[in-house]
Write a protein that holds these residues in place. Sequence first.
Motif, PDB file in Angstrom:
ATOM      1  N   HIS A 122       5.437  -1.881   6.002  1.00 64.22           N
ATOM      2  CA  HIS A 122       4.120  -1.306   5.702  1.00 64.22           C
ATOM      3  C   HIS A 122       3.904  -1.303   4.191  1.00 64.22           C
ATOM      4  O   HIS A 122       4.839  -1.001   3.446  1.00 64.22           O
ATOM      5  CB  HIS A 122       4.059   0.125   6.255  1.00 64.22           C
ATOM      6  CG  HIS A 122       2.775   0.830   5.930  1.00 64.22           C
ATOM      7  ND1 HIS A 122       1.616   0.589   6.626  1.00 64.22           N
ATOM      8  CD2 HIS A 122       2.475   1.763   4.974  1.00 64.22           C
ATOM      9  CE1 HIS A 122       0.654   1.343   6.122  1.00 64.22           C
ATOM     10  NE2 HIS A 122       1.148   2.059   5.129  1.00 64.22           N
ATOM     11  N   PRO A 123       2.707  -1.676   3.707  1.00 59.09           N
ATOM     12  CA  PRO A 123       1.432  -1.826   4.420  1.00 59.09           C
ATOM     13  C   PRO A 123       1.072  -3.267   4.794  1.00 59.09           C
ATOM     14  O   PRO A 123      -0.098  -3.544   5.085  1.00 59.09           O
ATOM     15  CB  PRO A 123       0.430  -1.280   3.411  1.00 59.09           C
ATOM     16  CG  PRO A 123       0.983  -1.719   2.087  1.00 59.09           C
ATOM     17  CD  PRO A 123       2.493  -1.614   2.232  1.00 59.09           C
ATOM     18  N   THR A 164      -3.295   2.321  14.143  1.00 55.72           N
ATOM     19  CA  THR A 164      -3.289   2.517  12.695  1.00 55.72           C
ATOM     20  C   THR A 164      -4.565   1.958  12.085  1.00 55.72           C
ATOM     21  O   THR A 164      -5.196   2.585  11.225  1.00 55.72           O
ATOM     22  CB  THR A 164      -2.056   1.847  12.052  1.00 55.72           C
ATOM     23  OG1 THR A 164      -0.869   2.327  12.688  1.00 55.72           O
ATOM     24  CG2 THR A 164      -1.970   2.165  10.565  1.00 55.72           C
ATOM     25  N   HIS A 168      -7.118   4.157   9.910  1.00 55.51           N
ATOM     26  CA  HIS A 168      -7.017   3.851   8.481  1.00 55.51           C
ATOM     27  C   HIS A 168      -7.941   2.660   8.210  1.00 55.51           C
ATOM     28  O   HIS A 168      -7.541   1.511   8.413  1.00 55.51           O
ATOM     29  CB  HIS A 168      -5.583   3.491   8.086  1.00 55.51           C
ATOM     30  CG  HIS A 168      -4.566   4.549   8.377  1.00 55.51           C
ATOM     31  ND1 HIS A 168      -4.170   4.862   9.662  1.00 55.51           N
ATOM     32  CD2 HIS A 168      -3.849   5.353   7.549  1.00 55.51           C
ATOM     33  CE1 HIS A 168      -3.249   5.817   9.611  1.00 55.51           C
ATOM     34  NE2 HIS A 168      -3.044   6.134   8.346  1.00 55.51           N
ATOM     35  N   LEU A 213       9.177   0.506   8.549  1.00 58.16           N
ATOM     36  CA  LEU A 213       9.346   1.296   7.328  1.00 58.16           C
ATOM     37  C   LEU A 213      10.711   1.147   6.681  1.00 58.16           C
ATOM     38  O   LEU A 213      10.914   1.641   5.565  1.00 58.16           O
ATOM     39  CB  LEU A 213       9.097   2.785   7.637  1.00 58.16           C
ATOM     40  CG  LEU A 213       7.728   3.138   8.226  1.00 58.16           C
ATOM     41  CD1 LEU A 213       7.605   4.641   8.421  1.00 58.16           C
ATOM     42  CD2 LEU A 213       6.600   2.609   7.347  1.00 58.16           C
ATOM     43  N   PRO A 217      13.020   6.145   5.904  1.00 61.08           N
ATOM     44  CA  PRO A 217      11.706   6.138   5.263  1.00 61.08           C
ATOM     45  C   PRO A 217      11.294   7.526   4.769  1.00 61.08           C
ATOM     46  O   PRO A 217      11.789   8.550   5.260  1.00 61.08           O
ATOM     47  CB  PRO A 217      10.775   5.656   6.366  1.00 61.08           C
ATOM     48  CG  PRO A 217      11.467   6.046   7.634  1.00 61.08           C
ATOM     49  CD  PRO A 217      12.927   5.901   7.356  1.00 61.08           C
ATOM     50  N   ASP A 218      10.405   7.555   3.827  1.00 62.43           N
ATOM     51  CA  ASP A 218       9.848   8.796   3.289  1.00 62.43           C
ATOM     52  C   ASP A 218       9.182   9.587   4.419  1.00 62.43           C
ATOM     53  O   ASP A 218       8.349   9.044   5.152  1.00 62.43           O
ATOM     54  CB  ASP A 218       8.819   8.453   2.209  1.00 62.43           C
ATOM     55  CG  ASP A 218       8.270   9.683   1.500  1.00 62.43           C
ATOM     56  OD1 ASP A 218       8.305  10.791   2.073  1.00 62.43           O
ATOM     57  OD2 ASP A 218       7.788   9.529   0.352  1.00 62.43           O
ATOM     58  N   LYS A 220       6.831  11.661   4.348  1.00 62.86           N
ATOM     59  CA  LYS A 220       5.380  11.669   4.211  1.00 62.86           C
ATOM     60  C   LYS A 220       4.775  10.374   4.765  1.00 62.86           C
ATOM     61  O   LYS A 220       3.687  10.390   5.345  1.00 62.86           O
ATOM     62  CB  LYS A 220       4.988  11.855   2.747  1.00 62.86           C
ATOM     63  CG  LYS A 220       5.282  13.253   2.210  1.00 62.86           C
ATOM     64  CD  LYS A 220       4.776  13.402   0.781  1.00 62.86           C
ATOM     65  CE  LYS A 220       5.043  14.816   0.266  1.00 62.86           C
ATOM     66  NZ  LYS A 220       4.562  14.988  -1.146  1.00 62.86           N
ATOM     67  N   LEU A 221       5.478   9.268   4.595  1.00 67.27           N
ATOM     68  CA  LEU A 221       4.992   8.003   5.128  1.00 67.27           C
ATOM     69  C   LEU A 221       5.070   7.998   6.650  1.00 67.27           C
ATOM     70  O   LEU A 221       4.176   7.491   7.333  1.00 67.27           O
ATOM     71  CB  LEU A 221       5.799   6.848   4.543  1.00 67.27           C
ATOM     72  CG  LEU A 221       5.320   5.431   4.880  1.00 67.27           C
ATOM     73  CD1 LEU A 221       3.859   5.240   4.480  1.00 67.27           C
ATOM     74  CD2 LEU A 221       6.204   4.392   4.202  1.00 67.27           C
ATOM     75  N   ARG A 222       6.147   8.561   7.195  1.00 63.27           N
ATOM     76  CA  ARG A 222       6.252   8.676   8.654  1.00 63.27           C
ATOM     77  C   ARG A 222       5.092   9.494   9.203  1.00 63.27           C
ATOM     78  O   ARG A 222       4.524   9.167  10.253  1.00 63.27           O
ATOM     79  CB  ARG A 222       7.581   9.330   9.045  1.00 63.27           C
ATOM     80  CG  ARG A 222       8.805   8.473   8.796  1.00 63.27           C
ATOM     81  CD  ARG A 222      10.083   9.160   9.264  1.00 63.27           C
ATOM     82  NE  ARG A 222      10.144   9.264  10.707  1.00 63.27           N
ATOM     83  CZ  ARG A 222      11.210   8.940  11.431  1.00 63.27           C
ATOM     84  NH1 ARG A 222      12.307   8.464  10.840  1.00 63.27           N
ATOM     85  NH2 ARG A 222      11.202   9.066  12.736  1.00 63.27           N
ATOM     86  N   GLU A 224       2.117   9.890   7.738  1.00 58.30           N
ATOM     87  CA  GLU A 224       0.881   9.125   7.545  1.00 58.30           C
ATOM     88  C   GLU A 224       0.673   8.098   8.648  1.00 58.30           C
ATOM     89  O   GLU A 224      -0.462   7.791   9.026  1.00 58.30           O
ATOM     90  CB  GLU A 224       0.921   8.416   6.195  1.00 58.30           C
ATOM     91  CG  GLU A 224      -0.314   7.572   5.897  1.00 58.30           C
ATOM     92  CD  GLU A 224      -0.192   6.784   4.608  1.00 58.30           C
ATOM     93  OE1 GLU A 224      -0.952   5.810   4.450  1.00 58.30           O
ATOM     94  OE2 GLU A 224       0.667   7.126   3.776  1.00 58.30           O
ATOM     95  N   LEU A 225       1.766   7.574   9.194  1.00 57.29           N
ATOM     96  CA  LEU A 225       1.682   6.567  10.239  1.00 57.29           C
ATOM     97  C   LEU A 225       1.946   7.128  11.634  1.00 57.29           C
ATOM     98  O   LEU A 225       2.135   6.373  12.583  1.00 57.29           O
ATOM     99  CB  LEU A 225       2.639   5.424   9.933  1.00 57.29           C
ATOM    100  CG  LEU A 225       2.268   4.633   8.659  1.00 57.29           C
ATOM    101  CD1 LEU A 225       3.311   3.588   8.353  1.00 57.29           C
ATOM    102  CD2 LEU A 225       0.891   4.005   8.789  1.00 57.29           C
TER     103      LEU A 225
END
Length: 308
Positions: A122-123, A164, A168, A213, A217-218, A220-222, A224-225
């Motif tokens: 991602h992205p 997604t 998004h 990811l 993975p972060d 926050k990214l998990r 967000e997705l």
Amino acid sequence: MKMLCLAVILAACVGMASAQQANRQPVPRTSFEVEVEIPEIIPLWEGHAPGASGDEDGDKPTLTIYLHRSSSTNGTAIVVAPGGGYGHLDSNHEGRQVANWLNALGITAFVLKYRLGPRYHHPIELGDAQRALRLVRSRGQEFGIRPNRVGIMGFSAGGHLASTAATHFDAGDPAAADPVDRMSCRPDFLVLGYPVISFTAPYAHQGSVTNLLGENPDPKLREELSNELQVKPQTPPTFLFTTSGDTAVLAENSFAFYLALHKAGVPAEMHIFESGSHSVGLALSDPALREWPTLLANWLRGRGLLDK
């Protein structure tokens, strides 16, 4: 005498048959040799795709175009994202077969070959899906597509990518040098088959998380997705189906997304079948589950998407 007459008659018959054979035209074989049109494959970008790390086939995202060429075409288009855990693409039963079925409804289908992990993360994948939606809209007049009838459909991890893209999106950049980038990437409707949705819940599909990811993975990214957390009133109307028997991607994914849609006031319809394994595609061999395409057709018809 009788034997002589019989011999004469037999000779006459043979002669007539030989004459008929000589004058007979070859039997047309067109009914047996049906010409099949090879779908056109177009790149999402001319030249190197943004973020491409090489020049191999897997570095080149594409759309395979399945056109419905009869007068029954209704102006609706669907970008189809096959599944495969973000590590491969099940492009036959979750791509080509589905596209052929959509053609039978008068829908123009575009099967998306998006880039995959662990080579890409991602992205990149989302960018490929967004570009596909923009590209289809930008060429709508060429393909007989209405700009407000461009949807996206995804299965399994392809369902995560589709959801997604549906949570998004942007309206495009009017000042972009590339005309395609001036188009909106918001899908007008969304179809999800046994989708991966959450990246944070206990039932998250860890293979998809890792391929998309990477390792560790972060958080926050998990989040967000995790698309059940990203639904808003602007998320497009959605059709979902899954099964209670799916032990690979649990039905809780679909249920969580449906509840988020319902809470946000987004029109949604969901079907959870009692049995059925993962990655069933059109489920032609299952007498119960194979009804999901009919249910989808009814939903599309009810939203006016099959009207000319």
